[in-house]
Design a protein around this motif. Structure first.
Motif, PDB file in Angstrom:
ATOM      1  N   SER A   1       0.942  -1.195   0.021  1.00 32.84           N
ATOM      2  CA  SER A   1       0.092  -0.010  -0.082  1.00 32.84           C
ATOM      3  C   SER A   1       1.023   1.231  -0.003  1.00 32.84           C
ATOM      4  O   SER A   1       0.520   2.381  -0.604  1.00 32.84           O
ATOM      5  CB  SER A   1      -0.920   0.146   1.206  1.00 32.84           C
ATOM      6  OG  SER A   1      -1.903  -0.965   1.166  1.00 32.84           O
ATOM      7  N   GLN A  33      -8.894   0.612   0.133  1.00 30.17           N
ATOM      8  CA  GLN A  33      -9.525  -0.775   0.439  1.00 30.17           C
ATOM      9  C   GLN A  33     -10.999  -0.539   0.588  1.00 30.17           C
ATOM     10  O   GLN A  33     -11.856  -1.365  -0.005  1.00 30.17           O
ATOM     11  CB  GLN A  33      -9.036  -1.208   1.549  1.00 30.17           C
ATOM     12  CG  GLN A  33      -7.399  -1.579   1.471  1.00 30.17           C
ATOM     13  CD  GLN A  33      -6.864  -2.343   2.318  1.00 30.17           C
ATOM     14  OE1 GLN A  33      -7.557  -3.026   3.490  1.00 30.17           O
ATOM     15  NE2 GLN A  33      -5.382  -2.296   2.747  1.00 30.17           N
ATOM     16  N   THR A  39      -2.587  -6.695  -3.953  1.00 31.16           N
ATOM     17  CA  THR A  39      -3.317  -7.556  -3.470  1.00 31.16           C
ATOM     18  C   THR A  39      -2.506  -8.385  -2.617  1.00 31.16           C
ATOM     19  O   THR A  39      -1.181  -8.731  -2.944  1.00 31.16           O
ATOM     20  CB  THR A  39      -4.000  -8.409  -4.622  1.00 31.16           C
ATOM     21  OG1 THR A  39      -4.688  -9.537  -3.951  1.00 31.16           O
ATOM     22  CG2 THR A  39      -3.249  -8.974  -5.616  1.00 31.16           C
ATOM     23  N   ASP A  80      -6.045  -0.369  -4.272  1.00 28.79           N
ATOM     24  CA  ASP A  80      -5.366  -0.886  -3.089  1.00 28.79           C
ATOM     25  C   ASP A  80      -6.547  -2.133  -2.368  1.00 28.79           C
ATOM     26  O   ASP A  80      -7.313  -1.794  -1.696  1.00 28.79           O
ATOM     27  CB  ASP A  80      -5.194   0.158  -2.018  1.00 28.79           C
ATOM     28  CG  ASP A  80      -4.338  -0.522  -0.815  1.00 28.79           C
ATOM     29  OD1 ASP A  80      -3.898  -1.549  -0.963  1.00 28.79           O
ATOM     30  OD2 ASP A  80      -4.076   0.593   0.062  1.00 28.79           O
ATOM     31  N   GLU A  81      -6.218  -3.390  -2.784  1.00 29.12           N
ATOM     32  CA  GLU A  81      -6.908  -4.515  -2.612  1.00 29.12           C
ATOM     33  C   GLU A  81      -8.270  -3.977  -2.484  1.00 29.12           C
ATOM     34  O   GLU A  81      -9.036  -3.935  -1.317  1.00 29.12           O
ATOM     35  CB  GLU A  81      -6.569  -4.664  -0.875  1.00 29.12           C
ATOM     36  CG  GLU A  81      -5.023  -5.039  -0.906  1.00 29.12           C
ATOM     37  CD  GLU A  81      -4.763  -6.099   0.420  1.00 29.12           C
ATOM     38  OE1 GLU A  81      -5.387  -6.783   0.904  1.00 29.12           O
ATOM     39  OE2 GLU A  81      -3.630  -5.857   0.948  1.00 29.12           O
TER      40      GLU A  81
END
Length: 611
Positions: free
Chosen positions: A317, A356, A458, A425-426
């Motif tokens: 991240s 996220q 991820t 981001d994920e």
């Protein structure tokens, strides 16, 4: 359904509630003893007007300075800021009379400030405002500081990547999100200023504010004559309480039933949006040090669909934030299509950033979210509303949307700017497996349609394999391996990379003779690849389809586990210190059973160790 509180807590709550209500109940019988005939209504309403006006002016002053001060205290971590935060709350701890004395030292007729203003800062309306501001300001400052501290910083980050500068982000995002708590603090500050007595009576005995006038009447005529003066204060308190209850009820009434339809629409390529893809290539050299952690990454992929994979705390991240310009890149470079992005602030990088939780602003409807980017294209926003199945949701707030709908809104918002770089981001971390798989496929379809470079962060190897053509594997802020997805998954550089990618039947060994690999514990494998000379350290991988249980097999092991994976039955066999897995539908095999099997040499791949 509300759960009942434990009995001791219930008794404590009831005791305090009774005490708080008792004074109001005790005053009711006294209404008949009030001296209504002696009330000077003209002086009373004058005092009410002075208190209301001075409290309103003080509240405006407190609002104008207290909100920025609260924001500064919430965002700064320096020791001087902490000291300032302590000092500005001191009026809460001081007796009001003490506050008045301190103000006289500063504003009195014999102070240097008082002499500059000719003594007009005491015994005047200005003196009342100054006294009320000093005493009531901490209520708003504390509320603003807590409100801004509770606002997720990701909202500011997302607003920056959507092209908004710091001032715009504060007034359009941070302040509206924090406003409900600030509004409560402002109401408390106004009420505190309206009822202020101690500091006011020291700084400005004249003109009479309502608390001072009530005290004068009480001292001169006693309790019966003072009682009618309580009515304006009680009336104002009742109005404020009613407004508070109405506000809470109104907010609760806005909650709509969530539509849990997470089925993503089918996205087909269309010439309406798939413009000629420019030769965009991302190249990054990232460096960042935070405490004991340091990130040092260099990556120059040759394709547009990229993924960064690694365990928690590996710096994934952080790498994405450095690319977005949300954190300083300490000695690196970020280029996109030959354009240097590293020297530009995030609002000028023309990127889309999805954290996220998607970073949807809680106070904006879907339509407002899509109109928020600085250079949002109205036609493009309308296209993506229809294309992503959001047209019926334009009036909904984020809390009225399902996870899948929020993800699509965030996608549409990023795509309204014709961004050249999209950072995720994920984005599917909070979803259950079936919903995650559907949305992953929807995003994959979208990647084929747009020309932007996409970077997915991820920890899920399957997600990386689906959504990327090239992958970067990192751990502890360092690159373990990078390259095309097929190459990295088929030939991991180290056993740690294989572990992070969730690969099975992978190991290290030494070439003992052309085509023969000696693995750990003396386990010998035969491979059809005879190109690597003897003595070389290698890594190997056995295809699960190359392992065939057979009573004539040359390998013998013990079954360690039997389980299902993607609906198929897999058997894990331990051969010394080597563990091999293969698909097998024979439900007669159980743990600890002896298993004899053969390995087809054509299914054994081998490559030199790279590190």
């Amino acid at each position: 359904m509300m759960r009942s509180a434990p009995r001791p807590l219930l008794w404590l709550a009831a005791l305090l509630a009774v005490y708080l209500c008792a004074p109001f109940l005790a005053s009711i019988p006294q209404i008949g003893h009030a001296d209504w005939a002696s009330v000077d209504w003209r002086a009373t309403w004058s005092a009410v007007g002075v208190s209301a006006a001075s409290a309103s002016v003080a509240a405006l002053i407190i609002l104008a300075g207290g909100v920025p001060l609260g924001y500064w205290l919430a965002r700064s971590s320096s020791r001087w800021t902490a000291l300032l935060g302590f000092v500005v709350q001191l009026p809460l701890a001081l007796p009001p009379l003490t506050s008045g004395v301190l103000l006289l030292f500063l504003l009195g007729p014999y102070s240097w400030i008082g002499r500059v203003f000719g003594g007009m800062l005491t015994d005047s309306f200005a003196g009342i405002v100054l006294a009320e501001t000093f005493v009531a300001a901490p209520f708003l400052i504390v509320a603003a500081r807590s409100a801004f501290a509770a606002v997720d910083p990701v909202f500011d980050d997302v607003a920056a990547t959507l092209g908004h500068h710091a001032g715009s982000r504060f007034f359009r995002v941070m302040l509206p999100v924090a406003w409900p708590a600030i509004r409560a603090g402002l109401a408390l500050a106004w009420l505190r200023a309206f009822g202020e007595f101690g500091a006011t009576v020291m700084v400005a005995y004249h003109p009479y504010s309502l608390p001072v006038y009530t005290y004068v009447v009480f001292g001169g005529q006693g309790l019966p004559a003072m009682m009618p003066l309580l009515l304006p204060t009680l009336a104002i308190a009742l109005v404020c309480a009613a407004l508070s209850i109405y506000s809470r009820g109104n907010r609760a009434g806005t909650l709509a039933k969530m539509d849990n339809g997470d089925e993503p629409p089918v996205i087909a390529a269309t010439s309406a949006t798939a413009s000629a893809a420019p030769d965009l290539r991302l190249a990054v050299q990232l460096a960042r040090h935070l405490g004991t952690f340091s990130l040092d990454i260099a990556w120059a992929p040759s394709t547009r669909r990229l993924a960064i994979i690694g365990p928690s705390g590996s710096g994934k991240s952080m790498a994405l934030r450095l690319i977005a310009g949300l954190e300083p890149n300490e000695g690196g470079a970020v280029t996109l299509g030959g354009i240097d992005l590293d020297g530009q602030p995030p609002e000028r990088r023309q990127i889309g950033y999805m954290p996220q939780d998607y970073g949807l602003f809680p106070h904006m409807t879907v339509a407002q979210q899509l109109a928020f980017p600085v250079d949002a294209d109205t036609a493009s926003a309308q296209y993506w509303l229809e294309h992503l199945g959001l047209a019926a949701l334009v009036d909904r707030l984020p809390h009225q949307l399902s996870f899948g709908q929020r993800q699509r809104v965030a996608l549409a918002r990023a795509l309204t700017r014709h961004n050249q770089l999209l950072l995720f981001d994920e984005p599917f971390a909070a979803l259950d497996t079936p919903r995650r798989r559907r949305l992953q496929q929807s995003l994959r379809d979208l990647q084929r349609e747009i020309s932007a470079v996409t970077v997915i962060v991820t920890h899920d190897p399957d997600e990386a394999a689906l959504l990327a053509d090239e992958v970067l594997v990192i751990e502890h802020g360092r690159v373990l391996q990078s390259g095309p997805v097929e190459q990295v998954f088929e030939q991991p550089a180290t056993m740690r990379v294989a572990e992070l990618l969730g690969l099975h039947n992978v190991g290290q060994g030494v070439i003992k003779a052309p085509g023969l690999i000696e693995a750990r514990g003396g386990f010998v494998l035969e491979t059809a690849d005879r190109s690597i000379p003897s003595g070389c350290e290698v890594m190997w991988r056995v295809s699960s389809h190359a392992i065939v249980p057979s009573p004539n097999g040359v390998h013998v092991g013990v079954i360690g586990a039997v389980g299902l994976r993607h609906g198929e039955r897999y058997v894990s066999v331990n051969v010394g210190s080597v563990c091999l897995e293969f698909a097998n539908e024979d439900d007669g095999r159980h743990e600890s059973d002896r298993c004899q099997f053969a390995i087809d040499p054509a299914g054994v791949s081998v490559w030199r160790c790279r590190v």
